[in-house]
Design an enzyme around this catalytic site. Structure first.
Site, mmCIF file in Angstrom:
data_model
loop_
_atom_site.group_PDB
_atom_site.id
_atom_site.type_symbol
_atom_site.label_atom_id
_atom_site.label_comp_id
_atom_site.label_asym_id
_atom_site.label_seq_id
_atom_site.Cartn_x
_atom_site.Cartn_y
_atom_site.Cartn_z
ATOM 1 N N THR A 62 -75.609 -8.698 27.109
ATOM 2 C CA THR A 62 -74.933 -9.984 27.547
ATOM 3 C C THR A 62 -74.283 -10.754 26.532
ATOM 4 O O THR A 62 -74.296 -10.765 25.391
ATOM 5 C CB THR A 62 -75.908 -10.829 28.387
ATOM 6 O OG1 THR A 62 -75.006 -11.864 29.100
ATOM 7 C CG2 THR A 62 -77.145 -11.621 27.674
ATOM 8 N N LYS A 66 -71.504 -8.216 23.644
ATOM 9 C CA LYS A 66 -70.612 -7.093 24.537
ATOM 10 C C LYS A 66 -69.635 -6.366 23.786
ATOM 11 O O LYS A 66 -69.413 -5.161 23.840
ATOM 12 C CB LYS A 66 -70.191 -7.456 25.783
ATOM 13 C CG LYS A 66 -71.096 -8.115 26.944
ATOM 14 C CD LYS A 66 -70.456 -8.545 28.112
ATOM 15 C CE LYS A 66 -71.362 -9.023 29.318
ATOM 16 N NZ LYS A 66 -70.916 -9.277 30.429
ATOM 17 N N GLY A 127 -57.495 -16.033 36.109
ATOM 18 C CA GLY A 127 -58.009 -15.880 34.492
ATOM 19 C C GLY A 127 -57.538 -14.523 34.177
ATOM 20 O O GLY A 127 -57.107 -13.659 34.957
ATOM 21 N N GLY A 129 -59.283 -13.018 30.834
ATOM 22 C CA GLY A 129 -60.449 -13.122 30.023
ATOM 23 C C GLY A 129 -61.063 -11.617 30.067
ATOM 24 O O GLY A 129 -60.638 -10.819 30.844
ATOM 25 N N THR A 153 -52.208 -19.014 30.194
ATOM 26 C CA THR A 153 -51.633 -18.402 29.167
ATOM 27 C C THR A 153 -51.130 -17.015 29.914
ATOM 28 O O THR A 153 -51.735 -16.089 29.950
ATOM 29 C CB THR A 153 -52.498 -17.866 28.148
ATOM 30 O OG1 THR A 153 -53.434 -19.099 27.621
ATOM 31 C CG2 THR A 153 -51.833 -17.620 26.653
HETATM 32 P P1 ATR Z 1 -64.565 -14.345 30.104
HETATM 33 O O1 ATR Z 1 -65.188 -13.544 29.201
HETATM 34 O O2 ATR Z 1 -65.829 -15.136 30.700
HETATM 35 O O3 ATR Z 1 -63.460 -14.188 30.813
HETATM 36 P P2 ATR Z 1 -62.577 -15.487 28.028
HETATM 37 O O4 ATR Z 1 -62.346 -14.211 27.650
HETATM 38 O O5 ATR Z 1 -62.890 -16.489 27.137
HETATM 39 O O6 ATR Z 1 -64.013 -15.692 29.109
HETATM 40 O O7 ATR Z 1 -61.538 -16.123 29.415
HETATM 41 C C1 ATR Z 1 -61.677 -17.297 29.796
HETATM 42 C C2 ATR Z 1 -60.491 -17.401 31.102
HETATM 43 O O8 ATR Z 1 -60.695 -18.607 31.655
HETATM 44 C C3 ATR Z 1 -59.059 -17.293 30.525
HETATM 45 O O9 ATR Z 1 -58.290 -16.628 31.315
HETATM 46 C C4 ATR Z 1 -58.771 -18.876 30.314
HETATM 47 O O10 ATR Z 1 -57.436 -18.850 30.414
HETATM 48 P P3 ATR Z 1 -56.310 -18.876 29.261
HETATM 49 O O11 ATR Z 1 -56.374 -17.429 28.694
HETATM 50 O O12 ATR Z 1 -55.239 -19.436 29.505
HETATM 51 O O13 ATR Z 1 -57.342 -19.512 27.982
HETATM 52 C C5 ATR Z 1 -59.480 -19.382 31.579
HETATM 53 N N1 ATR Z 1 -59.719 -20.597 31.651
HETATM 54 C C6 ATR Z 1 -60.715 -21.120 31.019
HETATM 55 N N2 ATR Z 1 -60.878 -22.735 31.192
HETATM 56 C C7 ATR Z 1 -59.626 -22.787 32.226
HETATM 57 C C8 ATR Z 1 -59.248 -23.974 32.994
HETATM 58 N N3 ATR Z 1 -59.709 -25.147 32.750
HETATM 59 N N4 ATR Z 1 -58.023 -23.985 33.891
HETATM 60 C C9 ATR Z 1 -57.728 -22.602 33.746
HETATM 61 N N5 ATR Z 1 -58.065 -21.376 33.302
HETATM 62 C C10 ATR Z 1 -59.143 -21.494 32.445
#
Ligand code: ATR
Length: 271
Positions: A62, A66, A127, A129, A153
């Site tokens: 975790t 990862k 999202g 990510g 993004t």
């Molecule tokens: P994980 O591995 O949990 O997916 P990550 O790779 O850091 O985490 O990705 C986080 C995701 O949440 C991304 O898509 C991010 O958007 P950006 O790519 O534009 O940064 C999104 N995210 C985080 N906070 C957000 C918010 N307040 N509103 C919209 N999207 C958010």
């Protein structure tokens, strides 16, 4: 002596994995012990090596390891390669086999536990990510009518959508206005900070399911928005957590445990 398994992360105090796997072992009469290991941030490989030297047979991985596990593995499944991340390993001699069950766990929870087939559905995923990267292949294998990835993004969503064939597109949150979906999945990390992705409420007007990947946060701003828009089924990630664990358990032990009891035990009402 019992067979040894563990979850490794940092921090690890909050993990539910020992409880889940302990219950699985009991219900399937498997002789194993499952512990939690706090890996040093700069010492993932050494910690895994030590666990293997002590007879460890398998691990869950975790945050934040990862990607370290992805590099550590000797053999990666297609799923893990596409996800770019590993959440389970199995050790046999010199080999470290690796997979990623997060995406299949999510799909299994939606399709099997919630009784919502993805086939033919219009699915919106928020999202772009790591969580989304791992879920894309399992999602597309279910043949949704279309899958839209929306991200703050936009470039990240575009790049991800381009990695997989099928009816998948990327768009900005603003472009969602006027679009309709059957299911909406929040895979952003916004809910961890009680934030709301800038999704227009209109995306929920024909939706029957809103799924929050975050677990144990109650009625997040995303789920509240969906509820106010009249979405009938609301879920958080507890089922996904149990299902990815069951997949790993079956991979290690050759027997698939029932998840219902564990899900009931871990469910915190969405109030
Ligand atoms: P994980 O591995 O949990 O997916 P990550 O790779 O850091 O985490 O990705 C986080 C995701 O949440 C991304 O898509 C991010 O958007 P950006 O790519 O534009 O940064 C999104 N995210 C985080 N906070 C957000 C918010 N307040 N509103 C919209 N999207 C958010």
């Amino acid at each position: 002596m019992s067979d040894k398994y563990a979850v490794i992360g940092n921090p690890i105090g909050h993990t539910k994995s020992p409880l889940i796997h302990g219950q699985f072992a009991q219900s399937t009469a498997q002789d194993l012990v499952y512990t939690a290991i706090e890996g040093p941030l700069d010492g993932f490989a050494a910690a895994v090596d030590a666990f293997r030297a002590a007879g460890g047979l398998g691990m869950n991985i975790t945050t934040p390891f990862k990607l370290d596990a992805f590099r550590y593995a000797t053999d990666l499944t297609e799923r893990a390669r596409r996800a770019g991340a590993v959440n389970a390993m199995k050790f046999e001699g010199e080999r470290a086999y690796a997979d990623n069950f997060d995406g299949v766990g999510l799909v299994r929870d939606i399709v099997h536990n919630m009784g919502c087939p993805l086939q033919g559905q219009r699915v919106l995923v928020l999202g772009a990510g790591g969580a989304v990267r791992g879920a894309l292949l399992p999602f597309m294998e279910q043949h949704p009518a279309r899958l839209v990835l929306a991200n703050r993004t936009l470039e990240k969503a575009r790049a991800l959508a381009a990695t997989i064939a099928g009816p998948i597109t990327a768009c900005s949150y603003a472009e969602l206005a006027g679009q309709q979906f059957d299911m909406v999945v929040n895979a952003t990390s916004a809910s961890l900070r009680a934030e709301l992705p800038p999704v227009p409420a209109s995306v929920f007007s024909q939706a029957h399911l809103a799924y929050e990947l975050a677990y144990g946060k109650g009625l997040t701003p995303f789920l509240r928005l969906a509820q106010n828009a009249g979405v009938a089924q609301l879920a958080d990630g507890v089922g996904m957590l149990a299902e990815q664990a069951a997949e790993a358990f079956a991979w290690w032990r050759g027997v698939r445990p029932e998840t219902r009891a564990v899900i009931e035990k871990l469910t915190i009402p969405l109030l």
